[in-house]
Structure formats: structure tokens, C-alpha cells
Design an enzyme around this catalytic site. Structure first.
Site, PDB file in Angstrom:
ATOM      1  N   ASP A  95       0.842  -1.206   0.000  1.00 39.30           N
ATOM      2  CA  ASP A  95       0.000   0.000   0.000  1.00 39.30           C
ATOM      3  C   ASP A  95       0.877   1.257   0.000  1.00 39.30           C
ATOM      4  OD1 ASP A  95       0.863  -0.195   2.607  1.00 39.30           O
ATOM      5  OD2 ASP A  95      -1.107   0.098   3.526  1.00 39.30           O
ATOM      6  N   SER A  96       2.199   1.065   0.017  1.00 42.77           N
ATOM      7  CA  SER A  96       3.117   2.183  -0.209  1.00 42.77           C
ATOM      8  C   SER A  96       2.848   2.800  -1.584  1.00 42.77           C
ATOM      9  CB  SER A  96       4.575   1.710  -0.120  1.00 42.77           C
ATOM     10  OG  SER A  96       4.782   0.571  -0.936  1.00 42.77           O
ATOM     11  N   ASP A 129      -1.178  -6.083  -0.339  1.00 45.10           N
ATOM     12  CA  ASP A 129      -1.499  -5.472   0.958  1.00 45.10           C
ATOM     13  C   ASP A 129      -2.988  -5.233   1.122  1.00 45.10           C
ATOM     14  OD1 ASP A 129       0.670  -5.165   2.614  1.00 45.10           O
ATOM     15  OD2 ASP A 129       1.197  -3.172   1.883  1.00 45.10           O
ATOM     16  N   LYS A 179      -1.305  -9.372   2.732  1.00 40.85           N
ATOM     17  CA  LYS A 179      -0.528  -8.948   3.905  1.00 40.85           C
ATOM     18  C   LYS A 179      -1.370  -7.947   4.693  1.00 40.85           C
ATOM     19  CE  LYS A 179       3.201  -6.092   3.626  1.00 40.85           C
ATOM     20  NZ  LYS A 179       2.753  -4.908   4.395  1.00 40.85           N
ATOM     21  N   GLU A 185      -1.345  -5.499   8.536  1.00 40.11           N
ATOM     22  CA  GLU A 185      -0.509  -4.958   9.610  1.00 40.11           C
ATOM     23  C   GLU A 185      -1.116  -5.252  10.973  1.00 40.11           C
ATOM     24  OE1 GLU A 185       0.354  -0.803   8.969  1.00 40.11           O
ATOM     25  OE2 GLU A 185       1.065  -1.166   6.916  1.00 40.11           O
ATOM     26  N   GLU A 219       9.294  -4.507  10.294  1.00 40.93           N
ATOM     27  CA  GLU A 219       9.737  -3.210   9.767  1.00 40.93           C
ATOM     28  C   GLU A 219      10.203  -2.282  10.883  1.00 40.93           C
ATOM     29  OE1 GLU A 219       7.026  -1.194   7.102  1.00 40.93           O
ATOM     30  OE2 GLU A 219       8.250   0.638   7.099  1.00 40.93           O
TER      31      GLU A 219
HETATM   32  O1  KIV Z   1       3.517  -1.104   1.652  1.00 42.29           O
HETATM   33  C1  KIV Z   1       4.654  -1.570   1.535  1.00 42.29           C
HETATM   34  O2  KIV Z   1       5.359  -1.356   0.554  1.00 42.29           O
HETATM   35  C2  KIV Z   1       5.144  -2.404   2.627  1.00 42.29           C
HETATM   36  C3  KIV Z   1       6.603  -2.664   2.672  1.00 42.29           C
HETATM   37  C4  KIV Z   1       7.312  -1.452   3.126  1.00 42.29           C
HETATM   38  C5  KIV Z   1       6.923  -3.845   3.497  1.00 42.29           C
HETATM   39  O3  KIV Z   1       4.391  -2.814   3.457  1.00 42.29           O
END
Ligand code: KIV
Length: 290
Positions: free
Chosen positions: A67-68, A106, A136, A138, A205
């Protein structure tokens, strides 16, 4: 000389549209950690587009549609306003662009925290509409029930502990975590809870290195570090950070290229050519054949 090659295009119900190679699987990733150790560290990078996925695919074990992308692709100030639809569009592009890597997408902020049922509705949409292999999310102990709910229903989950960017407002920023004994113990407990709940791996992280090492030693699934330790079972970086697309990057990023400068110089070259009428040349224009 003619070149003959044979593609294995044999179909089965499990493989109705054969791809040129067999993709890695989540269990294969998990099996890389044997007796608490990963002989060859796992390689993960973020990817958000089909073309970048094509370029990275053969070099990676896992491609993370992080989600970056909110910041990297959309210029948003944080990951908080990334939507499920955004993740699905980019997740599908990355799956289309890759043949080899396990693609993990994510779960965006607000799409899974309310209940395991909400998480299942969002994760099943992600899986069905992108073709990815895993999601994924969090959070540590607080997300254990959700991780267990999803894993038991056929959705492989990668956890994400330590510095969790979706909690930036609660954490007060992006500083490394685990400076106090209390936080140290909580992060280790998070790692154990996530592993116990059935996650096939976890991102760790932005934590003090000793925590990353202790967490890696205390779980039997692979840990993927970012701002963590070389002793993790694998590493991940945000692709635009490692390619040098931003002026400033966090301390934990190694810049392997300076693409921002190359792109800027290339654009300047193009602009100078256009202004001097040096582009297009006769090679780039259409003329009737003589
Ligand atoms: O969103 C993302 O790119 C991430 C990585 C920094 C692990 O969660």
C-alpha cells in the site's frame, strides 16, 4: 538456421491456461525456513505495475503490491487513503506481469480491522480479482484472530509487525520501534502471536536490530526485514526507494541506482531536441515509400 522450441502447453483443470513456467507457491516459501533457519534468504521487492513486475520477476521470490503505492504512485501523504479498488487494480497488473514470484497484495487501512468477517470479505475480493497468492496485513496480537480466520479459510496471510505505517497517527511518526523494554517485549510477542495464528511469514519493519534477530529466532515461519536485520529470513525494499527515485530515503534503504537523475537528464535531452527541432528526425517520421 531455423530455431525450434517446444512449449509445454498441456492443459489440466488445475492449469487450464498454461504459463511458461511454474510459479513459486506460499508453502514453498514457508518451507525455505528449516529448523529455524533460512539457508538462502528470501528476496522480496514491491511492484505496482505490470512492466515493473516483468523486470523484477526473475530476480525475486515474492513481489509485494504494497500500500506504499499510495505515496509512490499516487503522491498521497500516507497509506491511509489507499482503497481496496486501488490495491486490486495494481495487484491484478502485477500478477499479469509476473510468472515466477509469489504475488502478495497489501490489505489497505480500513478494509480488515473491524472484524475477521470484514477481513475475509476484503481478502477474498483481492484474491479473486487479482489472482494473487496471499495478502498482507498490519498488526500483531490484535490481528491474531483475523489471521487465524483467514488462514483457516484458504487465504494465506503475511503479517507485518514493528513499525506499521497504517498506524502512523497512533505511533506519532515513522521512527524505529522497540527502544524501550516494554516495546521490545511487545514486538517479540507480536511476532509469536502472528506465527501462532497461522501467518506463513511476516514483515518486520523499522525495529532495533536485536528485536528482529530475537523475533526471527523465536518463530518457525520466515521473517522479511525492512529496517530490521540481515539475520532476518529475507529482505524487502520499496522499489522506488532502492532505485533512487526519491531525493531522501529512510536510513535503512540502500540506493542501488539513481534513476531520478537519469530520468531528469533524459527528459532534459528530449526537451532540448524538441526545442531545437532535432526530434523527430527522418528515422522517426512516416513518408510514402518510393
Ligand atoms: O507497503 C509496503 O510497501 C510495505 C513494505 C514497506 C513492506 O508494506
Amino acid at each position: 538456421m531455423s530455431t525450434t522450441f517446444v512449449l509445454d502447453t498441456s492443459t489440466s483443470r488445475a492449469n487450464p491456461t498454461p504459463a511458461p513456467i511454474k510459479r513459486l507457491t506460499v508453502p514453498a516459501i514457508q518451507r525455505r525456513k528449516v529448523d529455524g533457519r533460512t539457508q538462502e534468504p528470501l528476496v522480496m521487492l514491491t511492484a505496482y505495475t505490470a512492466r515493473m513486475a516483468q523486470i523484477l520477476d526473475t530476480h525475486c521470490d515474492m513481489l509485494l503490491v504494497g500500500d506504499s503505492l499510495g505515496q509512490v504512485i499516487y503522491g498521497l501523504p500516507s497509506t491511509l487513503s489507499v482503497t481496496l479498488d486501488m490495491m486490486i487494480a495494481h495487484g491484478a497488473a502485477v500478477v499479469r506481469g509476473s510468472y515466477h514470484s509469489v504475488v502478495i497484495v497489501d490489505m489497505p487501512f480500513g478494509s480488515y480491522e473491524a472484524s475477521p468477517q470484514q477481513a475475509f470479505a476484503s481478502a477474498s475480493r483481492i484474491m479473486a480479482e487479482t489472482g494473487c497468492a496471499a495478502v498482507k496485513l498490519e498488526g500483531g496480537q490484535a490481528m491474531a484472530e483475523t489471521i487465524s480466520f483467514l488462514s483457516q479459510r484458504g487465504i494465506p496471510v503475511m503479517g507485518h509487525i514493528g513499525l506499521t505505517p497504517q498506524a502512523v497517527n497512533a505511533l506519532g511518526g515513522y521512527a524505529a520501534r522497540g527502544k524501550s523494554r516494554e516495546e521490545h517485549d511487545k514486538i517479540i510477542a507480536d511476532a509469536q502471536a502472528v506465527a501462532r495464528a497461522g501467518a506463513f511469514g511476516m514483515v518486520i519493519e523499522g525495529v532495533m536490530e536485536e528485536i528482529a534477530i530475537a523475533a526471527t529466532q523465536s518463530v518457525d515461519v520466515p521473517t522479511i526485514g525492512i529496517g530490521a536485520s540481515a539475520q532476518c529470513d529475507g529482505q524487502v525494499l520499496v522499489i522506488d526507494d532502492m532505485l533512487g527515485m526519491f531525493d531522501r530515503v529512510p536510513r535503512f534503504v540502500k540506493r542501488y541506482a539513481d534513476l531520478a537523475t537519469s530520468i531528469g537528464e533524459t527528459a532534459a535531452h528530449y526537451a532540448a531536441d524538441v526545442r531545437a527541432r532535432n526530434f523527430p528526425t527522418e528515422d522517426q517520421v512516416y513518408r510514402p515509400k518510393k
